[in-house]
Design an enzyme around this catalytic site. Structure first.
Site, PDB file in Angstrom:
ATOM      1  NE  ARG A  46      -4.357  -0.724   0.191  1.00 12.10           N
ATOM      2  CZ  ARG A  46      -4.548  -1.767  -0.615  1.00 12.10           C
ATOM      3  NH1 ARG A  46      -3.588  -2.174  -1.435  1.00 12.10           N
ATOM      4  NH2 ARG A  46      -5.694  -2.413  -0.628  1.00 12.10           N
ATOM      5  CD  GLU A  57      -2.368   3.868  -5.024  1.00  8.87           C
ATOM      6  OE1 GLU A  57      -1.193   3.497  -4.839  1.00  8.87           O
ATOM      7  OE2 GLU A  57      -3.302   3.073  -5.274  1.00  8.87           O
ATOM      8  CG  HIS A  84      -2.801  -0.102  -6.744  1.00 10.37           C
ATOM      9  ND1 HIS A  84      -3.218   0.571  -5.633  1.00 10.37           N
ATOM     10  CD2 HIS A  84      -2.923  -1.411  -6.435  1.00 10.37           C
ATOM     11  CE1 HIS A  84      -3.598  -0.283  -4.701  1.00 10.37           C
ATOM     12  NE2 HIS A  84      -3.428  -1.510  -5.169  1.00 10.37           N
TER      13      HIS A  84
HETATM   14  C1  8YV Z   1      -6.498  -3.699  -5.905  1.00 11.30           C
HETATM   15  C2  8YV Z   1      -5.158  -4.348  -4.049  1.00 11.30           C
HETATM   16  O1  8YV Z   1      -7.636  -4.252  -5.413  1.00 11.30           O
HETATM   17  O2  8YV Z   1      -6.409  -6.228  -3.441  1.00 11.30           O
HETATM   18  C3  8YV Z   1      -5.838  -5.212  -3.065  1.00 11.30           C
HETATM   19  O3  8YV Z   1      -5.792  -4.880  -1.868  1.00 11.30           O
HETATM   20  O4  8YV Z   1      -4.486  -3.432  -3.697  1.00 11.30           O
HETATM   21  C4  8YV Z   1      -5.347  -4.573  -5.499  1.00 11.30           C
HETATM   22  O5  8YV Z   1      -5.582  -5.876  -5.827  1.00 11.30           O
HETATM   23  C5  8YV Z   1      -6.670  -3.543  -7.332  1.00 11.30           C
HETATM   24  O6  8YV Z   1      -5.527  -3.009  -7.845  1.00 11.30           O
HETATM   25  C6  8YV Z   1      -7.849  -2.653  -7.666  1.00 11.30           C
HETATM   26  O7  8YV Z   1      -7.648  -1.360  -7.186  1.00 11.30           O
END
Ligand code: 8YV
Length: 339
Positions: free
Chosen positions: A241, A270, A288
């Site tokens: 993150r 972001e 991401h």
């Molecule tokens: C995002 C992610 O969901 O699952 C997570 O926690 O950070 C990623 O898989 C995906 O990029 C959609 O924003």
């Protein structure tokens, strides 16, 4: 008035998943990707029984204020730091995420970033595309750091961390890890991973991959002090993150070559990216997308829909959403379905 329950889908989604939802819901699906203000989230949630949310949509006490209707929010992701769980639970709203279906794809991508940063794939490609190869290349140009045989460090050893560790066998890499709690011995054996304290992880890793969840405690878990412990030849990868790495401090370390390279899929604030990172050639940047393979994004969307449908009494798992985070709230729902 159709009498159907209503759902808000906050991001454009696969049409077949929307069609499945439409069998049971009035679907209000966003057709374009955009950021919603807290007020917009609040208003959307006021008018629906369920929502399928992107990770940029924050739900907390303010966005739930006065909402007597909302029953379920399903995150399109495994991480759920956008959801204030105590507020949701207090409000009797079920929250769901999408664990497991993305483990292997995110692990693949973490390796892709580590390899790209270590072997300077992005910078070399930019140089080639700019037509600079025709100017000649020295034998000692474009030297990167090896991956095979080096020590792989993993900070955050959940299911994705373990999937990353399993891939190290083929690269003959010893694996060390640090986690809030040490893994059971059998899992350590399967992952071939050795537990170390955080300072040892930072000092010993040749390649360090971050996969821990974001929380107040993990904010800037890798900042100037931690970067100072790392080897000058080390490569840092963040697929966890934004906010876990202090991006400003990282940019300084990379510019001063106190770290060989880094690769980031996630950023503090972001989609904004710290401008100093954009100027550096020893960092790989991606928007991401660690979970973004065709199969995995479909599986995530499918699982999020399964959760909503099951929570509200539809389909083969009616009443038993597969990956609910606070299933205890369902016991407080009045019998006979949604409010
Ligand atoms: C995002 C992610 O969901 O699952 C997570 O926690 O950070 C990623 O898989 C995906 O990029 C959609 O924003």
């Amino acid at each position: 008035m159709t009498g159907k329950l209503k759902i808000w889908v906050s991001r454009p989604l696969f049409p077949d998943v929307l069609a499945r939802l439409a069998e049971h819901f009035d679907v209000d699906a966003e057709a374009i990707e955009r950021k919603h203000s807290p007020e917009q989230v609040r208003e959307k949630l006021l008018g629906v029984d369920a929502a399928l949310l992107g990770l940029a949509d924050r739900v907390n006490a303010q966005t739930l204020e006065g909402n007597e209707r909302l029953r379920v929010v399903a995150n399109l992701g495994v991480g759920y730091n956008n959801l204030d769980m105590p507020a949701l639970t207090r409000g009797g709203v079920l929250a769901c995420n999408t664990p497991d279906v993305l483990n292997e794809s995110v692990a693949d991508y973490a390796w892709a970033l580590m390899l790209a940063a270590a072997r300077r794939v992005g910078a070399a490609e930019r140089w080639l595309r700019a037509g600079q190869w025709s100017g000649g290349m020295r034998f000692d140009d474009w030297l990167g750091v090896d991956v095979h045989g080096k020590t792989l460090g993993i900070l955050g050893m959940g299911r994705i961390g373990q999937a990353i560790a399993r891939r190290a066998t083929g690269f003959d890499m010893p694996v060390i890890y640090h986690n809030r709690s040490r893994l059971p011995e059998a899992v350590e054996r399967e992952s071939r991973a050795v537990y170390v304290d955080k300072a040892s992880l930072l000092r010993q890793s040749d390649h360090l991959i971050l996969v821990l969840p974001y929380s107040r405690e993990s904010h800037h878990a890798v900042g100037a002090a931690e970067l100072g412990l790392m080897k000058r030849s080390a490569v840092l990868v963040n697929v966890a993150r934004g906010g876990i790495v202090d991006d400003a401090a990282l940019a300084v370390a990379l510019r001063e070559r106190r770290l060989a390279a880094a690769a980031l899929d996630v950023f503090e604030g972001e989609p904004a990216v710290h401008p100093d990172l954009l100027d550096l050639d020893n960092v790989v940047l991606s928007p991401h997308i660690a979970s973004a393979s065709e199969d995995t994004r479909r599986a995530m969307a499918g699982l999020a829909a399964d959760n909503v449908l099951a929570a509200l009494g539809f389909g083969p798992r009616a009443g038993r959403p597969p990956t609910a985070l606070n299933p205890e709230v369902m016991a407080r729902w009045p019998a006979g379905g949604p409010r």
